[in-house]
Design an enzyme around this catalytic site. Structure first.
Site: not given
Length: 482
Positions: A253-257
């Site tokens: 997800s977004k928090r992984h880049g």
RNA sequence: GCCCUCAUCGUCUAGUGGCCUAGGACAUUGCCCUUUCACGGCAAAGGCACGGGUUCAAAUCCCGUUGAGGGUACCA
């Protein structure tokens, strides 16, 4: 056997996620491999999560990757429209049909009651499930509530006994006890269908033969099968591909880049590389080849060879693929692709031929197109650097000065502006001075590029041209004299 | 909690009972090439989660354990 028809059915919630695109890819490859049809359908049944411009983002991403479709919202087809918000009546009609058959029912429960019920169930460590309060409503009560315009949903009446099973093309037999399946909402209170209803109705009418989707859908498959049975329709074949995971093994997800296709494009990844990489997330050929074009993949892709275990999205491998493709496309092609990145960094390219010459020198060092500006800037503007950079580790100011002066003489006098004569002259010059070639070539290269890492001195000299080289040598000598 | 799914080097994977002394790729390390950085070449290290079966023979089949992921919405 009839023609294969598969579909990619994204919901328009922004820049498509690479995990979704991997699913799209598998569908596309399966269609092309079997000579079937690939359909794009927009699942915009959630009015809340809808994001403006998403349709376009989805089309753009697919096109950028080279994935084409045979039917879709933009090009139409025999089963148009291909946007669920334009098919609302169809779903409504079928939901009502199920109500009439006694296989679905109206539910007037408020979301507060539902929420409350769930909390109590969870506290009692029971699986949260609708308690069927509204199933016991009499026809008169229902009519009265309907007449009073009370908000309602329509729920599927899931059998409480027995099992629902299906054969997954990737996993084999999967079985669920019906008692754990909740009475799924089919029509929401805003009149829109839920995914479950809409996709079954559409897959049926669009004659979808194979549903290829990610593993996260496995647990809703029994609901879908029940729906097919309720309508008396033949279900398609199902294939659940493994998830695309982040390095910490959670859902990417977004928090992984970066997770959106557009993001990868902006980061300077080549579509060929992304496609190749994504295809290998959960699929592999029989042999040990690693490089596959979209066409190669279509030729060899088989659902039987898709893995079951989730695959981590490994940036390292993507970078390697990208570097590989950068090195293997033609220099002219690379030069073209690099232009937008240079312009974004404020580097204006007026001479295409010159750009190609420069690009050739950095081609094997470039991992992403986004690196182009820092790799190429010195070809377009005079370098700015610290004078220490000019002096090699095992040398000193005086030796470096002598070396640069000698370089100036050699360049000035060089008749044939070609690699071999230049190299020969420069090496001879070092010998004459009684220094190592490195003590002469490093300062030259540094003076021309202003970088500790760059293409070689000979190559850069030749591309920059005599005037520019002399100018930069003077500049370097100037720095050393201060 | 309940349900479902999965399990080969750090990562992506090949492997469908004997070709396995488990192969390849990325990443890592070393060496070579070399004016730098890359590229390229060579080499090394590194894995069948665990425990039981079945079988002459198991990474491969069965059972269990453990671990991981997904689902459990009027989201998809």
């Amino acid at each position: 056997m009839s023609e294969v028809r598969v579909r990619f059915a994204p919901s328009p919630t922004g820049d498509p996620h690479v995990g979704n695109i991997r699913t799209a890819l598998f569908n596309y490859l399966y269609a092309r491999h079997t000579g079937g049809k690939f359909i794009v359908r927009i699942e915009d049944t959630d009015q809340v999560r809808l994001k403006e411009g998403s349709d376009q983002a989805i089309f753009d991403s697919l096109r950028w990757l080279g994935i084409s479709w045979d039917e879709g919202p933009d090009i139409g087809g025999p089963h148009a429209p291909y946007r669920q918000s334009e098919r609302l009546e169809l779903y409504q009609k079928h939901a009502l049909e199920l109500v009439e058959k006694g296989m679905a029912y109206y539910c007037f429960c408020s979301s507060e009651r539902l929420e409350n019920m769930r909390q109590i169930q969870e506290a009692a460590k029971k699986a949260p499930m609708y308690d069927r309060k509204c199933l016991s409503l009499t026809p008169e009560e229902i009519q009265a509530k309907l007449d009073a315009k009370e908000p309602y949903v329509i729920r599927l009446k899931v059998p409480r006994e027995g099992n629902t099973e299906f054969v997954d093309l990737i996993r084999g037999k999967v079985s669920f006890e019906n008692s754990v399946v909740d009475d799924q909402v089919l029509i929401k209170s805003d009149g829109f269908p839920t995914y479950h209803l809409a996709c079954i109705v559409d897959d049926h009418y669009m004659e979808i033969t194979h549903v290829i989707r990610a593993e996260e859908w496995i647990s809703s498959t029994p609901k879908h099968i029940m729906l097919y049975n309720a309508f008396g329709w033949q279900p398609p074949k199902f294939a659940h591909a493994p998830m695309v995971l982040a390095p910490d093994r959670s859902k990417l997800s977004k928090r992984h880049g970066a997770t959106g296709v557009k993001q990868f494009k902006e980061l300077g990844y080549l579509p060929e590389a992304l496609v190749n990489f994504l295809a290998f997330l959960g699929w592999a050929p029989q042999d040990e080849r690693e490089i596959f074009s979209l066409e190669d993949l279509a030729k060899e892709f088989e659902l039987e060879r898709v893995n079951k275990a989730g695959a981590i999205f490994d940036m390292n491998k993507l970078d390697w693929y990208n570097g590989y493709y950068i090195r293997h496309i033609s220099t002219e092609n690379l030069a073209q692709r690099v232009v937008p990145f240079l312009e974004k960094a404020g580097i204006e390219v007026s001479d295409q031929e010159y750009l190609v010459e420069c690009t050739a020198l950095v081609q094997e060092r470039m991992k992403t197109l986004a690196e182009a500006p820092e790799l190429l800037d010195f070809f377009f503007t005079e370098p700015n650097y610290d004078k220490e950079l000019l002096i090699p580790r095992k040398s000193d100011v005086e030796t470096t000065k002598k070396a640069l002066i000698k370089c100036r003489e050699v360049v000035e006098a060089l008749e044939a502006w070609e690699h071999d004569p230049l190299e020969k002259a420069l090496r001879n010059a070092a010998e004459e001075l009684g220094i190592k070639s490195g003590q002469l070539l490093w300062p030259l290269r540094a003076a021309l590029t202003g970088k500790s890492a760059s293409p070689g001195a000979f190559e850069v000299t030749l591309v920059l041209g005599k005037n520019e080289v002399l100018k930069r040598l003077d500049l370097a000598l100037d720095k050393l004299s201060k």
